[in-house]
Design an enzyme around this catalytic site. Structure first.
Site, short mmCIF file in Angstrom:
data_model
loop_
_atom_site.label_atom_id
_atom_site.label_comp_id
_atom_site.label_asym_id
_atom_site.label_seq_id
_atom_site.Cartn_x
_atom_site.Cartn_y
_atom_site.Cartn_z
N GLY A 16 0.83 -1.20 0.00
CA GLY A 16 0.00 0.00 0.00
C GLY A 16 0.86 1.24 0.00
N HIS A 29 7.71 -3.61 1.83
CA HIS A 29 7.83 -2.57 0.79
C HIS A 29 8.43 -1.32 1.45
CE1 HIS A 29 4.85 -4.76 -1.73
NE2 HIS A 29 5.20 -3.96 -2.71
N GLU A 89 10.67 2.97 -1.77
CA GLU A 89 10.15 3.16 -3.13
C GLU A 89 9.68 4.61 -3.24
OE1 GLU A 89 6.64 0.90 -3.89
OE2 GLU A 89 6.75 1.11 -6.06
ZN LIG Z 1 4.99 -4.45 -4.84
#
Ligand SMILES: [Zn+2]
Length: 356
Positions: A181, A208, A211
């Protein structure tokens, strides 16, 4: 003399491993159209080719939040047993066609309960569909092994519950956990209870990070939460100046923490400027445990073969580089050590030797 450039068909035949690929981002356009019709869901278009282009364009906005918004139309068709079974089976068959021999597929069960399935039923149904796909792929002579990662959504408060789901299904195909998300505003440490529980239960996880947000996100994921891998991690280059590694970059490289890099996806979300300049090449050359991944095959219009071909064509990668990142992926898979070793010795390395 430089080695001849490896062509796309040869890349397709190489045994590949993918650690970062979302089930809900990998549906076939025609399947989305058919399932949406059955579910009464209105899509931007009902022409599969136009739909594929719509996804790609929407994802190309250079904005992670808009990129994630495209998932409304894939998630809409993943709310029933039929939809999940079909998506999971086709997911595996598409990997087989791409020459993938090992994959870890991730998805968020909490986003698939709008049709009345329980979280447990979602996980069991996906496993059933994956098993059907694996059986068909094996029968066709292109076996693929697939493990699953359950994702908790970082902007919601069900990550601890999803961690419990991962523990409950760990002996039935689930190999790990992730949070997904929008990254900005939702730091990994908000979900510390989930990560502490998983560590207590000896279940590996990736996060995650790095990014949309920079080094603090990566630092938290690794040093506060205890992630064994990082999803993307592109911004770790901010801790490298003139080839010299800062403390965090040094930790990531020296402790062999895998970076699950997704070149096309990173361009689309604005995390990298071009394939040629994507940090994956620098990080590979500096000895990081870099892996190459698709992230969302439908949304990014890509495959493992395409990602690798882009790196060959635009960033000067060699067959040896492709072997290195494939070996890296198998080494960092959330499988038991003996199974990773067997996969390397019996499938990946002989497969490279046979093709090259
Ligand atoms: Zn991903």
């Amino acid at each position: 003399m430089t080695a001849p450039r490896i062509d796309t068909e040869t890349i397709r035949r190489l045994p590949k491993a993918v650690l970062h690929d979302h089930l809900d981002g990998a549906l076939r356009p025609a399947t989305v159209v058919e399932l949406a019709r059955e579910a009464g869901h209105t899509l931007p278009t009902t022409d599969p080719d136009e739909l594929a282009a719509w996804y790609y364009d929407a994802a190309n906005s250079g904005d992670l939040v808009r990129y994630i918004a495209t998932f409304e139309h894939t998630l809409a068709v993943l709310q029933t047993r039929e939809g999940l079974l079909r998506a999971a089976e086709e997911y595996v068959l598409d990997l087989a066609a791409d020459g993938v021999v090992y994959a870890e597929v991730r998805y968020a069960p909490e986003l698939m309960v709008r049709g009345g399935l329980t979280l447990d039923e979602v996980v069991e149904t996906v496993q059933e569909g994956l098993a059907a796909g694996m059986a068909k792929a094996a029968a066709a002579g292109t076996p693929v092994r697939v493990g699953t990662l359950l994702c908790g959504m970082r902007m919601f408060d069900r990550t601890r519950e999803t961690a419990g789901l991962a523990v409950a299904h760990r002996d039935a195909g689930v190999v790990g956990f992730d949070i997904a998300g929008a990254e900005d505003g939702f730091p990994p440490a908000d979900h510390l209870a989930a990560f502490e529980y998983l560590r207590h239960e000896n279940v590996p996880f990736t996060i995650h990070a790095g990014e949309a947000h920079g080094l603090p996100s990566i630092h938290q994921a690794v040093q506060v939460c205890g992630a064994q891998r990082i999803g993307h991690g592109v911004r770790i280059v901010d801790d490298i100046v003139d080839g010299k590694l800062g403390r965090l970059a040094g930790w990531i490289r020296d402790r062999r923490i895998a970076l699950e890099m997704c070149p096309t996806s990173n361009l689309q979300t604005g995390a990298a400027a071009s394939i040629a300049e994507h940090p994956v090449t620098l990080l590979k050359d500096l000895g990081f445990r870099v892996t190459v991944n698709t992230d969302n095959r439908l949304v990014s219009g890509t495959t493992m073969t395409r990602e690798m071909a882009l790196l060959v064509q635009e960033a000067g990668w060699t067959a040896e580089d492709l072997r290195t990142v494939t070996v890296n992926a198998v080494k960092s898979a959330f499988l038991p050590f003996d199974e990773r070793t067997a996969l390397l010795r019996e499938v990946v390395l002989p497969g490279y030797d046979a093709v090259l």
